[in-house]
Write a protein that holds these residues in place. Structure first.
Motif, PDB file in Angstrom:
ATOM      1  N   CYS A 154      54.914  37.397  28.635  1.00 38.90           N
ATOM      2  CA  CYS A 154      54.315  38.716  28.507  1.00 38.90           C
ATOM      3  C   CYS A 154      53.321  38.935  29.645  1.00 38.90           C
ATOM      4  O   CYS A 154      52.508  38.050  29.942  1.00 38.90           O
ATOM      5  N   LEU A 155      53.391  40.085  30.280  1.00 40.57           N
ATOM      6  CA  LEU A 155      52.416  40.449  31.301  1.00 40.57           C
ATOM      7  C   LEU A 155      51.277  41.214  30.644  1.00 40.57           C
ATOM      8  O   LEU A 155      51.512  42.183  29.904  1.00 40.57           O
ATOM      9  N   VAL A 156      50.047  40.810  30.925  1.00 37.03           N
ATOM     10  CA  VAL A 156      48.860  41.563  30.519  1.00 37.03           C
ATOM     11  C   VAL A 156      48.212  42.095  31.783  1.00 37.03           C
ATOM     12  O   VAL A 156      47.773  41.329  32.641  1.00 37.03           O
ATOM     13  N   SER A 157      48.169  43.409  31.894  1.00 33.18           N
ATOM     14  CA  SER A 157      47.618  44.080  33.071  1.00 33.18           C
ATOM     15  C   SER A 157      46.162  44.439  32.806  1.00 33.18           C
ATOM     16  O   SER A 157      45.862  45.270  31.934  1.00 33.18           O
ATOM     17  N   LEU A 158      45.265  43.804  33.549  1.00 32.42           N
ATOM     18  CA  LEU A 158      43.826  43.995  33.339  1.00 32.42           C
ATOM     19  C   LEU A 158      43.322  45.126  34.227  1.00 32.42           C
ATOM     20  O   LEU A 158      42.858  44.913  35.346  1.00 32.42           O
ATOM     21  N   GLY A 176      42.336  42.707  38.810  1.00 30.67           N
ATOM     22  CA  GLY A 176      41.142  42.026  39.308  1.00 30.67           C
ATOM     23  C   GLY A 176      40.537  41.047  38.331  1.00 30.67           C
ATOM     24  O   GLY A 176      39.960  40.034  38.730  1.00 30.67           O
ATOM     25  N   GLY A 177      40.672  41.309  37.017  1.00 32.91           N
ATOM     26  CA  GLY A 177      40.109  40.403  36.023  1.00 32.91           C
ATOM     27  C   GLY A 177      40.736  39.029  36.048  1.00 32.91           C
ATOM     28  O   GLY A 177      40.142  38.055  35.578  1.00 32.91           O
ATOM     29  N   ALA A 178      41.952  38.915  36.621  1.00 32.89           N
ATOM     30  CA  ALA A 178      42.610  37.618  36.697  1.00 32.89           C
ATOM     31  C   ALA A 178      41.933  36.693  37.708  1.00 32.89           C
ATOM     32  O   ALA A 178      42.233  35.501  37.741  1.00 32.89           O
ATOM     33  N   ASN A 179      41.022  37.231  38.529  1.00 28.12           N
ATOM     34  CA  ASN A 179      40.246  36.372  39.434  1.00 28.12           C
ATOM     35  C   ASN A 179      39.257  35.494  38.678  1.00 28.12           C
ATOM     36  O   ASN A 179      38.770  34.500  39.220  1.00 28.12           O
ATOM     37  N   SER A 180      38.942  35.863  37.450  1.00 28.99           N
ATOM     38  CA  SER A 180      37.943  35.152  36.655  1.00 28.99           C
ATOM     39  C   SER A 180      38.556  33.961  35.924  1.00 28.99           C
ATOM     40  O   SER A 180      39.408  34.128  35.046  1.00 28.99           O
ATOM     41  N   ASP A 181      38.110  32.760  36.253  1.00 24.95           N
ATOM     42  CA  ASP A 181      38.556  31.580  35.506  1.00 24.95           C
ATOM     43  C   ASP A 181      38.171  31.695  34.038  1.00 24.95           C
ATOM     44  O   ASP A 181      38.906  31.238  33.152  1.00 24.95           O
ATOM     45  N   LEU A 182      37.016  32.302  33.775  1.00 25.12           N
ATOM     46  CA  LEU A 182      36.569  32.467  32.392  1.00 25.12           C
ATOM     47  C   LEU A 182      37.529  33.356  31.616  1.00 25.12           C
ATOM     48  O   LEU A 182      37.924  33.022  30.488  1.00 25.12           O
TER      49      LEU A 182
END
Length: 482
Positions: A230-234, A385-391
């Motif tokens: 599943c793709l989650v688009s942030l 852009g949210g995928a840049n966050s390891d958290l």
């Protein structure tokens, strides 16, 4: 495979991005321009000021093309350009193609019902989408992609053409002469006019290629969505999609949409309105001290907040965020909420709780889709852009209890645009070959078992019942305060 370059144009709610790729997949250069804040003329209305989509695209394209020329590269080797413009908006044009009214954003309540002419709009010759409008500005053509018509449009999604039923046109309050001609993704819409070339820096005569709505283009640019993925688009709107088999109109927990591959479909469940916007909102409204500290430490404020949030235990020590900053059409009284404050809580707790609230909301929507399809998720791809966050990556893995992956380039929509463009101009033999060439996988985050168990308990015992408890109070608050 041909040599040369492809351009991906991605205009979203918050910014316009232009990325130039080699056909072999490497990024050559890019340009980006933030959009201006939406104008809110009244509650639940939202418009893009002036001609902001076009103005931002001009700035981003001029940046990208200037950087391309600075590398002494050959403009004649640019083979095609795919465009992906924010979905679910409504654009009213005069007969000459100019804006009759500011672009109506997807968060505007007018999009919840068919087009109704307001005398303030003046002369309206065409009712179209943002992709139709930008196509016209670039090419002069009255054409659009069939795959960006979501909501109140007389589109036959089985045929992927305008409906031939008079009732569909009546229901949408439109006539055939008010809408653009449509083509399928991967087809050429037109070519850059000399006037558009001067405004944007793109080469005159460059083919402009149809893609789909922005989330579908992200799905294409994230790689093949195989069974269980599943793709989650942030984005400002956070959505989740799986590959569909057909136009399944009987679904209860998801919607079928045209994919960015002609003739194919995606299934998308309910998402989070103003999802990543809430992160920007928190940073801008409460981040002054964090910004100052980040400056002293020589890091970005986002890096600082993510580092702080990573030190907060899973569950944010009891602080819960309910993500209703933009209420759904069926419950316009809903508001966002932070619940469970005590003396332990800091800005780091609030930041982590915002991320956890996004993941919990998406899990509840996505679980319904998976249950109806009878296909549990085995892996999640995060884009945006949210995928840049390891958290953020780790929270999603822990909440869902499955591996969560990101790709090297987080702007998946730009990649999807380049794939459609490459197919249109004969660079690639198949969408699979194009995907293999342009999509580069990166990190994969594995779930922590004890965190997953805690999130399951919080979700079932606290998060899922929240609307049932809060809705009566928020309805009364809405009556009192508007």
């Amino acid at each position: 495979m041909k040599s040369g370059y492809l351009i991906g144009v991605d205009v979203g709610t918050q910014s316009a991005k232009v990325v130039i790729f080699r056909v072999s997949g490497e990024v050559v250069c890019e340009g980006q321009q933030p959009l201006r804040p939406l104008e809110i003329p009244a509650p639940q209305l939202a418009e893009h000021p002036d001609d902001d989509l076009w103005t931002a695209l001009q700035a981003a394209s001029q940046q990208a093309m200037q950087r391309f020329r600075q590398q002494h590269l050959d403009e004649k080797a640019i083979l095609g350009m795919g465009i992906c413009i924010i979905r679910c908006c409504r654009v009213l044009l005069k007969s000459n193609g100019g804006l009759a009214w500011p672009v109506i954003n997807w968060m505007d309540r007018r999009l919840n019902k068919p087009y109704e002419h307001d005398p303030r709009y003046g002369e309206v010759g065409y009712v179209t989408t943002t992709s139709g409008y930008i196509t016209h500005r670039l090419t002069g053509e009255i054409k659009d992609t069939s795959a960006n018509y979501i909501g109140w449009w007389p589109m036959d999604n089985d045929r992927q053409q305008w409906s031939d039923k008079a009732a569909d046109w009546r229901d949408c309050n439109l006539r055939r002469d008010q809408v653009f001609d449509v083509v399928q993704p991967g087809e050429i819409l037109g070519h850059i006019t000399p006037m558009a070339a001067e405004a944007t820096g793109f080469p005159a005569g460059l083919p402009v290629v149809a893609t789909a709505h922005d989330k579908a283009v992200e799905a294409l640019g994230s790689g093949s969505l195989q069974q269980g993925v599943c793709l989650v688009s942030l984005g400002t709107y956070i959505g989740a999609m799986v590959q569909g088999d057909y136009n399944r109109t009987d679904a209860k927990k998801f919607w079928p949409f045209q994919a960015s591959v002609p003739g194919q479909y995606l299934y998308e469940c309910m998402g989070v309105r103003r999802g990543m916007w809430t992160i920007s909102w928190f940073r801008d409204q409460f981040g002054a001290a964090a910004l100052a500290e980040a400056s002293v430490k020589g890091v970005s404020v986002e890096s600082l907040l993510n580092a702080e949030g990573s030190r907060v235990p899973a569950g944010s020590e009891g602080l819960i965020t309910l993500h209703d900053w933009a209420a759904p059409a069926e419950a316009e009284y809903r508001k966002g909420a932070f619940i469970g404050f005590d003396g332990r809580h800091t800005r780091a707790h609030m930041f982590r709780s915002l991320l956890e609230g996004i993941a919990l909301t998406m899990k509840n929507h996505m679980d319904g889709m998976a249950e109806e399809l009878g296909k549990p998720f085995t892996r999640i791809i995060l884009s945006g852009g949210g995928a840049n966050s390891d958290l953020m990556m780790q929270i999603f893995a822990d909440v869902f209890g499955i591996p969560t992956q990101r790709n090297q380039m987080k702007s998946a929509a730009a990649i999807g645009c380049a794939i459609n463009a490459g197919m249109a101009v004969g660079v690639y033999k198949s969408y699979q070959q194009a995907s293999d060439q342009l999509v580069q996988h990166a990190d994969c985050f594995e779930p922590v078992a004890e965190h997953h168990q805690l999130y399951q308990q919080i979700n079932r015992q606290v998060y899922q019942p929240l609307h049932g408890h809060l809705d009566p109070l928020l309805m009364k608050l809405s009556e009192l305060t508007g």
